[in-house]
Design an enzyme around this catalytic site. Structure first.
Site, PDB file in Angstrom:
ATOM      1  N   ASP A   1      20.176  73.922  39.438  1.00 16.05           N
ATOM      2  CA  ASP A   1      20.913  73.037  38.524  1.00 16.05           C
ATOM      3  C   ASP A   1      21.677  71.978  39.313  1.00 16.05           C
ATOM      4  OD1 ASP A   1      20.031  74.605  36.385  1.00 16.05           O
ATOM      5  OD2 ASP A   1      21.720  75.984  36.621  1.00 16.05           O
TER       6      ASP A   1
ATOM      7  N   SER B   1      30.156  76.817  42.658  1.00 19.36           N
ATOM      8  CA  SER B   1      29.540  76.528  43.964  1.00 19.36           C
ATOM      9  C   SER B   1      29.164  75.050  44.133  1.00 19.36           C
ATOM     10  CB  SER B   1      28.274  77.378  44.130  1.00 19.36           C
ATOM     11  OG  SER B   1      27.233  76.913  43.275  1.00 19.36           O
TER      12      SER B   1
ATOM     13  N   ASP C   1      28.593  83.737  33.051  1.00 17.20           N
ATOM     14  CA  ASP C   1      27.845  84.541  34.022  1.00 17.20           C
ATOM     15  C   ASP C   1      28.692  85.748  34.449  1.00 17.20           C
ATOM     16  OD1 ASP C   1      25.825  82.688  33.876  1.00 17.20           O
ATOM     17  OD2 ASP C   1      26.321  81.691  35.773  1.00 17.20           O
TER      18      ASP C   1
ATOM     19  N   ALA D   1      25.089  73.499  31.133  1.00 21.91           N
ATOM     20  CA  ALA D   1      26.477  73.254  31.547  1.00 21.91           C
ATOM     21  C   ALA D   1      26.563  73.075  33.062  1.00 21.91           C
ATOM     22  CB  ALA D   1      27.365  74.404  31.089  1.00 21.91           C
TER      23      ALA D   1
HETATM   24  O1  RIB Z   1      20.378  78.325  36.501  1.00 16.76           O
HETATM   25  C1  RIB Z   1      21.404  79.252  36.685  1.00 16.76           C
HETATM   26  C2  RIB Z   1      21.894  79.744  35.360  1.00 16.76           C
HETATM   27  O2  RIB Z   1      20.864  80.454  34.740  1.00 16.76           O
HETATM   28  C3  RIB Z   1      23.054  80.707  35.435  1.00 16.76           C
HETATM   29  O3  RIB Z   1      24.303  80.046  35.453  1.00 16.76           O
HETATM   30  C4  RIB Z   1      22.837  81.604  34.239  1.00 16.76           C
HETATM   31  O4  RIB Z   1      23.730  81.338  33.206  1.00 16.76           O
HETATM   32  C5  RIB Z   1      21.390  81.343  33.802  1.00 16.76           C
HETATM   33  O5  RIB Z   1      21.322  80.697  32.621  1.00 16.76           O
END
Ligand code: RIB
Length: 313
Positions: free
Chosen positions: A251, A290, A11, A40
């Site tokens: 996530d 985070s 990112d 990931a």
């Molecule tokens: O869900 C967040 C993720 O979406 C980020 O880390 C970015 O890589 C995108 O894939």
């Protein structure tokens, strides 16, 4: 063991006072980069809670790939299912954050687009020993289909996070135990515009009916999550916090939710735990950077905060 099949992205963040209009150039600041990617991130979230987790995915044979794999390795994630491609760059996400914490993300999938059904089938033994298997839609359709099909056949808790949105055949939904979209994904998947709890309930019902079996959790960002299960259909509030960066919060929710389900929690309790984890994540910058530990989530829960958390990013 929980297995996550999904993406790796480095990112690349830039902060802006406001998003530029088409064709406009504006000044940003605070460029930084950090490991991300929906797959990931979800594996990282499970590992931060201390639960055994394996990751299946693809990176390029480049510095970003090495760094992303190392970030998961540092938490003890099983990486046997991660393939390295010599001829393509690792996935990269350009993330622009505005002053209110909103984001716009453009992903160059790179090596994530090379994950094959064969790469998934090669890890069949891992599927057999996994209690739950999670996938998203940020690698290839072939990989997602093979994952859901194999997970169902292995008898593992089969979880689809349909992100980023892509059309999903009803047959895929029929292999799922859980479907976990955010508002936007639920809207597109169901054809019902999700604008709040009532429409989230209608979209969840639609997905449940089309699946024939799945339980559904529609994450609602700061408003928490809508659950649709045979035991309970209703709203779980988030935890109220000051958000600075929502990237990776969705996530975090999914990793935490599935971890608690595998540990035997019922859906409502797992959702409360996951909302608390996501709420902590939005108070910090970055995706994996985070994601909280279990002790941090438990402290947040015992402090009795109410409302914010399903996460959008
Ligand atoms: O869900 C967040 C993720 O979406 C980020 O880390 C970015 O890589 C995108 O894939």
């Amino acid at each position: 063991m929980i297995t996550v099949v999904g993406s790796f992205n480095m990112d690349l963040f830039i902060e802006v006072p406001r998003f530029p209009a088409p064709g406009e150039a504006i000044h940003g600041r605070n460029f930084r980069r950090a490991p991300g990617g929906k797959g990931a991130n979800q594996a990282y979230a499970v590992a931060r809670l201390g639960h055994p987790v394996a990751m299946i995915g693809a990176v390029g044979a480049d510095a970003f790939g090495e760094e992303m794999v190392a970030n998961l390795a540092a938490l003890g994630v099983d990486l046997e299912g991660v393939v390295r491609r010599a001829d393509i760059a690792s996935g990269t996400a350009m993330i622009v954050l505005d002053a209110t914490g909103q984001n716009q993300i453009v992903v160059a999938n790179g090596a994530n687009d090379t994950l094959t059904a064969g790469d998934i089938r090669r890890m069949a033994a891992l599927f057999q020993k996994s209690r739950a298997i999670i996938t998203q839609l940020e690698t290839t359709a072939q990989a997602a289909e093979a994952t859901l099909r194999l997970a169902r056949a292995a008898g593992a808790l089969t979880v689809l996070n349909p992100a980023p949105f892509a059309p999903v055949p009803d047959e895929w939904l029929s292999w799922c135990d859980w479907i976990i979209p955010n508002e936007g994904e639920a809207s597109k998947l169901s054809g019902i515009e999700v604008t709040g709890r009532a429409t989230a309930a209608a979209a969840a019902r639609n997905l449940q009916t089309r699946s024939g079996r799945a339980r559904v959790a529609v994450t609602l960002g700061a408003d928490g999550v809508w659950l649709d299960t045979p035991e309970f259909a209703g709203h779980i509030p988030g935890v109220r916090v000051q958000a600075v960066d929502t990237v990776g919060a969705g996530d975090t929710f999914i990793g935490a939710f599935v971890t608690r389900l595998v540990e035997g929690a019922e859906a409502r309790e797992a959702a409360r735990f996951a909302c608390a984890a996501a709420a902590i994540a939005v108070t910090r910058r970055g995706a994996q950077a985070s994601i909280p530990t279990r002790a941090e989530v438990e402290t947040q829960m015992s402090s009795g905060g109410a409302a914010n958390g399903g996460g959008k990013g």
